[in-house]
Design a protein around this motif. Sequence first.
Motif, PDB file in Angstrom:
ATOM      1  N   ILE A   1       0.842  -1.208   0.000  1.00 46.49           N
ATOM      2  CA  ILE A   1       0.000   0.000   0.000  1.00 46.49           C
ATOM      3  C   ILE A   1       0.871   1.249   0.000  1.00 46.49           C
ATOM      4  O   ILE A   1       0.621   2.196  -0.750  1.00 46.49           O
ATOM      5  CB  ILE A   1      -0.962  -0.015   1.208  1.00 46.49           C
ATOM      6  N   VAL A   2       1.898   1.257   0.829  1.00 42.38           N
ATOM      7  CA  VAL A   2       2.811   2.412   0.879  1.00 42.38           C
ATOM      8  C   VAL A   2       3.508   2.587  -0.469  1.00 42.38           C
ATOM      9  O   VAL A   2       3.592   3.688  -1.009  1.00 42.38           O
ATOM     10  CB  VAL A   2       3.846   2.251   2.015  1.00 42.38           C
ATOM     11  N   ALA A  16       2.565   1.529  -3.432  1.00 45.99           N
ATOM     12  CA  ALA A  16       1.614   1.953  -4.470  1.00 45.99           C
ATOM     13  C   ALA A  16       1.333   3.440  -4.367  1.00 45.99           C
ATOM     14  O   ALA A  16       1.149   4.119  -5.379  1.00 45.99           O
ATOM     15  CB  ALA A  16       0.323   1.153  -4.344  1.00 45.99           C
ATOM     16  N   GLY A  17       1.328   3.961  -3.155  1.00 43.47           N
ATOM     17  CA  GLY A  17       1.116   5.394  -2.977  1.00 43.47           C
ATOM     18  C   GLY A  17       2.293   6.227  -3.455  1.00 43.47           C
ATOM     19  O   GLY A  17       2.137   7.393  -3.816  1.00 43.47           O
ATOM     20  N   LEU A  18       3.467   5.636  -3.459  1.00 41.34           N
ATOM     21  CA  LEU A  18       4.665   6.349  -3.903  1.00 41.34           C
ATOM     22  C   LEU A  18       4.791   6.412  -5.423  1.00 41.34           C
ATOM     23  O   LEU A  18       5.295   7.382  -5.972  1.00 41.34           O
ATOM     24  CB  LEU A  18       5.927   5.649  -3.371  1.00 41.34           C
ATOM     25  N   VAL A  39       4.255   6.987  -9.152  1.00 37.86           N
ATOM     26  CA  VAL A  39       3.517   8.005  -9.894  1.00 37.86           C
ATOM     27  C   VAL A  39       3.840   7.841 -11.374  1.00 37.86           C
ATOM     28  O   VAL A  39       4.989   7.626 -11.758  1.00 37.86           O
ATOM     29  CB  VAL A  39       3.943   9.422  -9.433  1.00 37.86           C
ATOM     30  N   ASN A  64       9.449   6.896  -8.840  1.00 41.65           N
ATOM     31  CA  ASN A  64       9.499   6.336  -7.488  1.00 41.65           C
ATOM     32  C   ASN A  64       9.347   4.818  -7.421  1.00 41.65           C
ATOM     33  O   ASN A  64       9.125   4.271  -6.343  1.00 41.65           O
ATOM     34  CB  ASN A  64       8.466   6.990  -6.561  1.00 41.65           C
ATOM     35  N   ALA A  91       9.981   2.528  -4.047  1.00 45.42           N
ATOM     36  CA  ALA A  91       9.028   1.542  -3.534  1.00 45.42           C
ATOM     37  C   ALA A  91       9.715   0.187  -3.352  1.00 45.42           C
ATOM     38  O   ALA A  91       9.503  -0.500  -2.345  1.00 45.42           O
ATOM     39  CB  ALA A  91       7.832   1.419  -4.480  1.00 45.42           C
TER      40      ALA A  91
END
Length: 158
Positions: free
Chosen positions: A87-88, A90-92, A94, A102, A106
């Motif tokens: 989850i972290v 995937a949020g990074l 872009v 990123n 990740a």
Amino acid sequence: MELNPAFPLEMLDTEILMRLGAAAVLGLIVGFDREWRGHAAGMRTHGLVCVAAAGMAVSVMALYNQLDAPRVDPLRMFEAAAGFIGIVGAGLIVFSRGKVHNLTTAAHLWLATVIGLACGLGQWPLVLVLAIISLVIITIMRFVEGWLGQRERKLDGD
């Protein structure tokens, strides 16, 4: 509610300190490249992820050994760690202007998680190999990518 017996503070031994300390130091080292290059997740993030994974591993195994329950599965900590860092990560990641950004950061966080789990479980040969390979990959590949980028620019200019 019945809880497991508390862990007396005087029982905080050097093994636990070594596992958590190694995870913190290795997380900072692995995150140095991201910090140096100005990416979103740097040394602090990698250090925190690594030591948190180590703390989770130490805690899960201690609880598993205390409870002695056949239905308790300590391997679920890997599922939890993978889910969280996924989850972290995937949020990074872009996608901007036709490029992915990123993705390496990740992957670094995933590596910091695995190193932290290995530290927490006291798997020192694995910790050593992971740390060495990761540092070699991140340093050598920077030079290889730079060389390939220069070569590509020369081919485009001809």
